[in-house]
Design a protein around this motif. Structure first.
Motif, PDB file in Angstrom:
ATOM      1  N   ALA A   1       0.849  -1.635   0.074  1.00 11.47           N
ATOM      2  CA  ALA A   1      -0.531  -0.005   0.462  1.00 11.47           C
ATOM      3  C   ALA A   1       0.453   1.070   0.240  1.00 11.47           C
ATOM      4  CB  ALA A   1      -0.705   0.357   0.961  1.00 11.47           C
ATOM      5  N   GLU A   2       0.624   2.657  -0.087  1.00 10.48           N
ATOM      6  CA  GLU A   2       1.031   3.425  -0.681  1.00 10.48           C
ATOM      7  C   GLU A   2      -0.186   4.745  -0.131  1.00 10.48           C
ATOM      8  OE1 GLU A   2       1.170   4.999  -4.049  1.00 10.48           O
ATOM      9  OE2 GLU A   2       3.589   3.633  -4.509  1.00 10.48           O
ATOM     10  N   ILE A   3       0.995   5.093   0.908  1.00  6.96           N
ATOM     11  CA  ILE A   3       0.699   6.298   2.075  1.00  6.96           C
ATOM     12  C   ILE A   3       0.329   7.289   1.933  1.00  6.96           C
ATOM     13  CG2 ILE A   3       0.203   6.665   4.845  1.00  6.96           C
ATOM     14  CD1 ILE A   3       1.906   3.759   3.135  1.00  6.96           C
ATOM     15  N   ASP A   4      -0.719   8.136   1.851  1.00  5.08           N
ATOM     16  CA  ASP A   4      -1.018   9.859   1.237  1.00  5.08           C
ATOM     17  C   ASP A   4      -1.349  10.220   2.346  1.00  5.08           C
ATOM     18  OD1 ASP A   4      -0.791   8.870  -1.219  1.00  5.08           O
ATOM     19  OD2 ASP A   4      -2.239   8.896  -1.807  1.00  5.08           O
ATOM     20  N   ILE A   5      -0.962  12.002   2.515  1.00  2.95           N
ATOM     21  CA  ILE A   5      -1.984  12.451   3.838  1.00  2.95           C
ATOM     22  C   ILE A   5      -2.113  13.668   2.597  1.00  2.95           C
ATOM     23  CG2 ILE A   5      -0.281  12.272   5.364  1.00  2.95           C
ATOM     24  CD1 ILE A   5       1.481  14.580   5.278  1.00  2.95           C
ATOM     25  N   SER A   6      -2.904  14.518   3.271  1.00  2.00           N
ATOM     26  CA  SER A   6      -3.738  15.798   2.462  1.00  2.00           C
ATOM     27  C   SER A   6      -2.552  16.901   2.579  1.00  2.00           C
ATOM     28  CB  SER A   6      -4.656  16.076   2.970  1.00  2.00           C
ATOM     29  OG  SER A   6      -4.790  16.133   4.723  1.00  2.00           O
ATOM     30  N   CYS A   7      -2.851  16.942   1.658  1.00  2.00           N
ATOM     31  CA  CYS A   7      -0.996  18.275   0.758  1.00  2.00           C
ATOM     32  C   CYS A   7      -1.669  19.633   1.879  1.00  2.00           C
ATOM     33  CB  CYS A   7      -1.747  19.050  -0.374  1.00  2.00           C
ATOM     34  SG  CYS A   7      -0.258  19.735  -0.778  1.00  2.00           S
ATOM     35  N   LEU A   8      -0.166  19.377   3.095  1.00  2.00           N
ATOM     36  CA  LEU A   8      -0.332  20.938   4.122  1.00  2.00           C
ATOM     37  C   LEU A   8       0.026  22.499   3.025  1.00  2.00           C
ATOM     38  CD1 LEU A   8       1.392  18.649   6.894  1.00  2.00           C
ATOM     39  CD2 LEU A   8      -0.809  18.860   6.322  1.00  2.00           C
ATOM     40  N   ILE A   9       0.279  21.702   1.569  1.00  2.00           N
ATOM     41  CA  ILE A   9       0.758  23.360   1.282  1.00  2.00           C
ATOM     42  C   ILE A   9      -0.455  24.298   1.112  1.00  2.00           C
ATOM     43  CG2 ILE A   9       2.288  24.460  -0.518  1.00  2.00           C
ATOM     44  CD1 ILE A   9       4.531  22.715  -0.118  1.00  2.00           C
ATOM     45  N   CYS A  10      -1.403  23.581   0.391  1.00  2.00           N
ATOM     46  CA  CYS A  10      -2.069  24.239  -0.175  1.00  2.00           C
ATOM     47  C   CYS A  10      -3.549  23.938   0.418  1.00  2.00           C
ATOM     48  CB  CYS A  10      -2.203  23.428  -2.036  1.00  2.00           C
ATOM     49  SG  CYS A  10      -2.436  22.036  -2.143  1.00  2.00           S
ATOM     50  N   ASN A  11      -3.373  22.785   1.270  1.00  2.00           N
ATOM     51  CA  ASN A  11      -4.651  22.579   1.874  1.00  2.00           C
ATOM     52  C   ASN A  11      -5.849  21.641   0.877  1.00  2.00           C
ATOM     53  OD1 ASN A  11      -3.170  23.325   4.544  1.00  2.00           O
ATOM     54  ND2 ASN A  11      -4.018  25.934   3.899  1.00  2.00           N
ATOM     55  N   GLY A  12      -5.018  21.250   0.230  1.00  2.00           N
ATOM     56  CA  GLY A  12      -5.837  20.152  -0.183  1.00  2.00           C
ATOM     57  C   GLY A  12      -6.651  21.332  -1.645  1.00  2.00           C
ATOM     58  N   GLU A  13      -6.300  22.274  -1.790  1.00  2.00           N
ATOM     59  CA  GLU A  13      -6.757  22.927  -3.406  1.00  2.00           C
ATOM     60  C   GLU A  13      -5.758  22.700  -4.470  1.00  2.00           C
ATOM     61  OE1 GLU A  13      -6.733  27.084  -2.567  1.00  2.00           O
ATOM     62  OE2 GLU A  13      -8.184  27.282  -1.081  1.00  2.00           O
ATOM     63  N   GLY A  14      -5.082  22.363  -4.287  1.00  2.00           N
ATOM     64  CA  GLY A  14      -4.261  22.137  -5.135  1.00  2.00           C
ATOM     65  C   GLY A  14      -3.385  22.537  -5.507  1.00  2.00           C
ATOM     66  N   CYS A  15      -2.125  22.229  -5.766  1.00  2.00           N
ATOM     67  CA  CYS A  15      -0.905  22.494  -6.498  1.00  2.00           C
ATOM     68  C   CYS A  15       0.348  21.982  -6.469  1.00  2.00           C
ATOM     69  CB  CYS A  15       0.087  23.577  -4.962  1.00  2.00           C
ATOM     70  SG  CYS A  15       0.455  21.944  -3.668  1.00  2.00           S
TER      71      CYS A  15
ATOM     72  N   ILE B   1       2.955  20.044  -5.990  1.00  2.00           N
ATOM     73  CA  ILE B   1       3.790  19.373  -4.810  1.00  2.00           C
ATOM     74  C   ILE B   1       2.939  18.236  -4.847  1.00  2.00           C
ATOM     75  CG2 ILE B   1       4.283  18.784  -2.936  1.00  2.00           C
ATOM     76  CD1 ILE B   1       6.503  20.986  -4.118  1.00  2.00           C
ATOM     77  N   CYS B   2       1.537  18.126  -4.713  1.00  2.00           N
ATOM     78  CA  CYS B   2       0.071  17.679  -4.662  1.00  2.00           C
ATOM     79  C   CYS B   2       0.102  17.126  -6.351  1.00  2.00           C
ATOM     80  CB  CYS B   2       0.053  17.499  -3.867  1.00  2.00           C
ATOM     81  SG  CYS B   2      -1.886  19.384  -4.583  1.00  2.00           S
ATOM     82  N   LYS B   3       0.101  18.285  -7.559  1.00  2.00           N
ATOM     83  CA  LYS B   3      -0.407  17.396  -8.675  1.00  2.00           C
ATOM     84  C   LYS B   3      -1.390  17.849  -8.933  1.00  2.00           C
ATOM     85  CE  LYS B   3       3.913  13.674  -9.521  1.00  2.00           C
ATOM     86  NZ  LYS B   3       3.442  12.618 -10.639  1.00  2.00           N
ATOM     87  N   TYR B   4      -1.921  18.931  -8.107  1.00  2.00           N
ATOM     88  CA  TYR B   4      -3.219  19.242  -8.152  1.00  2.00           C
ATOM     89  C   TYR B   4      -4.550  17.968  -7.380  1.00  2.00           C
ATOM     90  CZ  TYR B   4      -0.052  22.786 -10.092  1.00  2.00           C
ATOM     91  OH  TYR B   4       0.819  24.257 -10.297  1.00  2.00           O
ATOM     92  N   THR B   5      -3.672  17.395  -7.162  1.00  2.00           N
ATOM     93  CA  THR B   5      -5.387  16.664  -6.695  1.00  2.00           C
ATOM     94  C   THR B   5      -5.288  16.414  -5.283  1.00  2.00           C
ATOM     95  OG1 THR B   5      -3.018  15.224  -5.744  1.00  2.00           O
ATOM     96  CG2 THR B   5      -3.868  14.694  -8.107  1.00  2.00           C
ATOM     97  N   GLY B   6      -4.572  17.920  -4.168  1.00  2.00           N
ATOM     98  CA  GLY B   6      -4.632  17.361  -2.819  1.00  2.00           C
ATOM     99  C   GLY B   6      -4.082  17.076  -1.723  1.00  2.00           C
ATOM    100  N   TRP B   7      -3.641  15.419  -2.639  1.00  2.00           N
ATOM    101  CA  TRP B   7      -3.145  14.472  -2.028  1.00  2.00           C
ATOM    102  C   TRP B   7      -1.639  14.134  -2.191  1.00  2.00           C
ATOM    103  CZ3 TRP B   7      -5.846  12.005   1.734  1.00  2.00           C
ATOM    104  CH2 TRP B   7      -7.361  11.531   1.986  1.00  2.00           C
ATOM    105  N   VAL B   8      -0.854  13.870  -1.140  1.00  2.00           N
ATOM    106  CA  VAL B   8       0.393  13.733  -1.144  1.00  2.00           C
ATOM    107  C   VAL B   8       1.013  12.496  -0.751  1.00  2.00           C
ATOM    108  CG1 VAL B   8       2.961  14.221  -0.989  1.00  2.00           C
ATOM    109  CG2 VAL B   8       1.041  16.065  -0.823  1.00  2.00           C
ATOM    110  N   GLU B   9       1.333  11.851  -1.684  1.00  2.00           N
ATOM    111  CA  GLU B   9       2.442  10.323  -1.064  1.00  2.00           C
ATOM    112  C   GLU B   9       4.008  10.293  -0.606  1.00  2.00           C
ATOM    113  OE1 GLU B   9       4.867   6.964  -2.780  1.00  2.00           O
ATOM    114  OE2 GLU B   9       4.354   8.163  -4.021  1.00  2.00           O
ATOM    115  N   ILE B  10       3.657   9.569   1.047  1.00  2.00           N
ATOM    116  CA  ILE B  10       4.657  10.632   2.210  1.00  2.00           C
ATOM    117  C   ILE B  10       5.430   9.253   2.197  1.00  2.00           C
ATOM    118  CG2 ILE B  10       3.700  12.009   2.773  1.00  2.00           C
ATOM    119  CD1 ILE B  10       2.839   9.999   6.101  1.00  2.00           C
ATOM    120  N   ALA B  11       4.847   7.762   1.872  1.00  2.00           N
ATOM    121  CA  ALA B  11       5.445   6.374   2.505  1.00  2.00           C
ATOM    122  C   ALA B  11       4.188   5.148   1.235  1.00  2.00           C
ATOM    123  CB  ALA B  11       5.179   6.028   3.591  1.00  2.00           C
TER     124      ALA B  11
END
Length: 340
Positions: free
Chosen positions: A254-268, A270-280
């Motif tokens: 499994a891959e673990i994602d967290i909600s993007c802390l830079i854009c707060n889920g709005e899209g940027c 870093i999260c490829k405009y999905t609102g989620w960032v893979e961390i592990a």
């Protein structure tokens, strides 16, 4: 003649002008119309034809060196003169020594280790130059298997079996080979992959991988461990999700994602405009890996995970370009002088 030119090059490079008289001496010997350079150029006609090319190249190099060195000496004397004539305010307070700060990646690595040590994980380390066995084969990457292409590798040219490790999973193999279960450890370290350098990726980066092997270890233990880590590392309100994935050394994965802390889920970016960032990436250790390391897969189970320190640094410090952590720009690094 060429030997004479080489001697003069060395003399020019070592020349030091502490006063105007020294500068004038240099000018007379190397720059003026009656300089040794003039004599050497006049002697060009007497050089044997076979040596003219080498002589001309060496002589022109000496000429350029003399011109550059003369400018440096003039500039140095001018700066020295300005420094000695500048008025000094003796009432100013003494300058205090500036001390360096902890690099943000070093600080974050220490924070990650602290979180896992509190729940019983120790720290293991291993070499950055590895063999194919520890980096691939023991981890269920068969030779010529397409899964090896997931990680573009730097191989040591003289020995195709030796490479720069692409992950710190190699340390997990060494740990399992060297002892008996249970194991509960994390493996922080630098890894290398032949990838393009962008705002989200680099060819040299840092990972922290974890391994827990014992009787009765389940996927629920893995989820609880990573949920705890994410809440401690970021904040209690961060959203976390597990996605099915594939890794040769774990099953299920499994891959673990967290909600993007830079854009707060709005899209940027870093999260490829999905609102989620893979961390592990994570999963239950494949029985083949256990058997390769001499562990009875019928008796023991375990989980493993791996995460990039730079990726979490982007989120934790609200930075949008991963390259900033390796460019050593003091203006950037000074912003983190008080993080520890």
């Amino acid at each position: 003649m060429i030997e004479r030119i080489e001697e003069l090059k060395e003399e020019v490079q070592k020349f030091v002008a502490e006063k105007e008289a020294d500068l004038e001496s240099f000018r007379m010997k190397f720059v003026s119309r009656k300089s040794v350079l003039t004599d050497l150029f006049d002697a060009f006609k007497d050089v044997p034809p076979a040596q003219k090319k080498d002589y001309g190249v060496a002589l022109n190099q000496l000429k350029v060196l003399v011109q550059d060195r003369f400018k440096e000496l003039v500039s140095g004397l001018e700066e020295s003169r300005e420094a000695t004539t500048e008025a000094k305010d003796l009432t100013l307070p003494a300058a205090t020594d500036q001390i360096g700060g902890i690099h943000p990646l070093t600080a974050l690595r220490a924070r990650i280790i602290e979180i896992f040590e509190r729940i019983g994980f120790s720290v293991a380390d291993g070499p950055e130059i590895e063999t194919d066995w520890y980096n691939f084969t023991a981890l269920n990457f068969p030779e010529n298997h397409p899964a090896r292409e997931m990680q573009d590798t730097f191989f040591i040219e003289k020995d195709p079996d030796v490479l720069l490790r692409t992950h710190t999973s190699s340390v997990q193999v060494r740990l399992m080979e060297s002892g008996k279960p249970p194991f509960r450890a994390i493996m922080p370290g630098r890894v290398f992959r032949n990838e393009a350098i962008t705002a989200r990726a680099h060819c040299i980066f840092h990972q922290v991988e974890g391994l827990y092997i014992d009787e009765g270890v389940s996927f629920a233990d893995l989820k609880d461990t990573l949920y705890h880590f994410a809440k401690e590392m970021f904040h209690k309100d961060v959203k976390i999700r597990f996605r099915p994935s594939y890794f040769p050394f774990t099953e299920p994965s499994a891959e673990i994602d967290i909600s993007c802390l830079i854009c707060n889920g709005e899209g940027c970016n870093i999260c490829k405009y999905t609102g989620w960032v893979e961390i592990a990436g994570s999963g239950m250790v494949d029985p083949n890996v256990l058997e390769n390391c001499g562990i009875d897969s019928e008796k023991y189970t375990g989980f493993a995970f791996g995460m990039g320190i730079e990726r979490m640094a982007l989120l934790n410090y609200q930075v949008r370009d991963l390259r900033l952590f390796t460019e050593n720009d003091v203006r950037f690094l000074k912003q983190f002088s008080s993080i520890l």
